[in-house]
Design an enzyme around this catalytic site. Structure first.
Site, PDB file in Angstrom:
ATOM      1  N   GLU A 221       0.864  -1.185   0.000  1.00 21.40           N
ATOM      2  CA  GLU A 221       0.000   0.000   0.000  1.00 21.40           C
ATOM      3  C   GLU A 221       0.897   1.231   0.000  1.00 21.40           C
ATOM      4  O   GLU A 221       1.876   1.295   0.744  1.00 21.40           O
ATOM      5  CB  GLU A 221      -0.889  -0.003   1.242  1.00 21.40           C
TER       6      GLU A 221
ATOM      7  N   GLU B  85      -2.443  11.703   2.906  1.00 20.12           N
ATOM      8  CA  GLU B  85      -3.194  11.183   4.043  1.00 20.12           C
ATOM      9  C   GLU B  85      -2.958  12.055   5.271  1.00 20.12           C
ATOM     10  O   GLU B  85      -1.881  12.601   5.477  1.00 20.12           O
ATOM     11  CB  GLU B  85      -2.787   9.743   4.357  1.00 20.12           C
TER      12      GLU B  85
END
Length: 312
Positions: A115, A120
């Site tokens: 990932e 974020e």
């Protein structure tokens, strides 16, 4: 011959294509207080649209009070890629207490296929955190920004394996206070680029007004972009062993494992006061369920996403 990144037409998303060439996930989130809805429901609920500027809008439900989850959007590419360059141009990203937005790539078998979190953060944060979560064996060879040739700072550690770090992975926080959240939005947004090639994985950020001409022209030349915000070199993390068959994803969740856990915490750039202090509510979940109007800034406005692959 020097390699150049050229667009792969089937994997290029621009404005309306962000919806038509992608798949909306309809399922309950396993990490937050949201339920991801299908495209028809999203359109009829006003959570999904293309605005008058031709930009893709993805919102969170703002019904004043709910007893359970709020509706939200998670959108992912139907095609997959191995290596390349992902460039995302956004005018606005979700921000505010309770929010946890991300733009990321992910393999089908997590965490074995890896990932890559390009954008974020949570709550009122203003500095982006780029992170990789992998199978056991991927590490950062150093925690030194100078050694890694990055402008960001390594936080948390150098072991990138999800299962041995409590899913913390290898995070790198940006030094720029306009790279995420309200700081990003007030500056008119910006452009993120994630490069995945034999040298490793790197994330670059260009605030609005400073996007390189080669990106604007559609012929990106990463070697000319200067210092990356974040980097995970191939020397200690083989990019084609630990990252496989990725799709690109937008989502916004609420509370969950990160935003819920740091509800009462302060001190991260942008979060001078904790959300518990700022709202007077003791938990993230109670605040989100009872204060839909507070989520008016919890939306993505995306100008374009383009995915390129390296050709010699």
């Amino acid at each position: 011959m020097v390699g150049i990144f050229l667009p792969v037409a089937i994997r290029q998303m621009v404005r309306l294509d962000l919806f038509t060439r992608h798949h909306l996930i309809s399922q309950s989130s396993f990490v937050g207080l949201v339920t991801y809805i299908d495209q028809n429901t999203a359109n009829s609920s006003g959570l999904l649209e293309v605005n008058s500027q031709g930009n893709a809008i993805m919102r969170v439900e703002t019904t004043p009070v709910v007893s359970g989850n709020r509706k939200s959007i998670r959108i992912t590419t139907q095609s997959q890629f191995n290596g390349g360059l992902v460039i995302m141009d956004s005018a606005h990203m979700p921000t505010g207490c309770g929010t946890w937005p991300a733009f990321w790539t992910n393999g089908p078998n997590w965490p074995i296929d890896g990932e890559i979190d390009i954008v974020e953060g949570v709550h009122d944060y203003t500095n982006n955190q780029a992170t990789v979560h992998t199978n056991v064996g991927c590490t950062l060879a150093s925690s030194s920004s100078n050694t890694l040739a990055i402008s960001g700072s390594v936080i948390g550690g150098t072991d990138c394996a999800a299962l041995t770090t409590g899913n913390q992975g290898c995070g790198i926080r940006s030094s720029s206070n306009n790279s995420f959240g309200a700081g990003f939005n007030s500056n008119g947004g910006g452009t993120y680029a994630m490069k995945w090639d034999t040298s490793g994985v790197a994330v670059y950020f260009f605030p609005s007004g400073s996007v390189p001409a080669d990106i604007t022209a559609g012929l990106p030349q990463p070697d000319s972009w200067g210092t990356a915000q974040a980097r995970w070199p191939a020397t200690s993390c083989d990019p084609f062993t630990f990252f496989v068959d990725h799709s690109a994803i937008f989502d916004t969740t609420l509370c969950g494992q990160w935003a819920g856990a740091v509800w009462s915490s302060a001190g991260i750039p942008g979060q001078a006061q904790s959300c518990a202090q700022r709202t007077g509510v003791s938990t993230c979940e109670a605040f989100v369920q009872a204060n839909g109007a507070s989520l008016s800034e919890a939306y993505w406005e995306v100008r374009s996403v383009k995915i390129y692959q390296l050709q010699n």
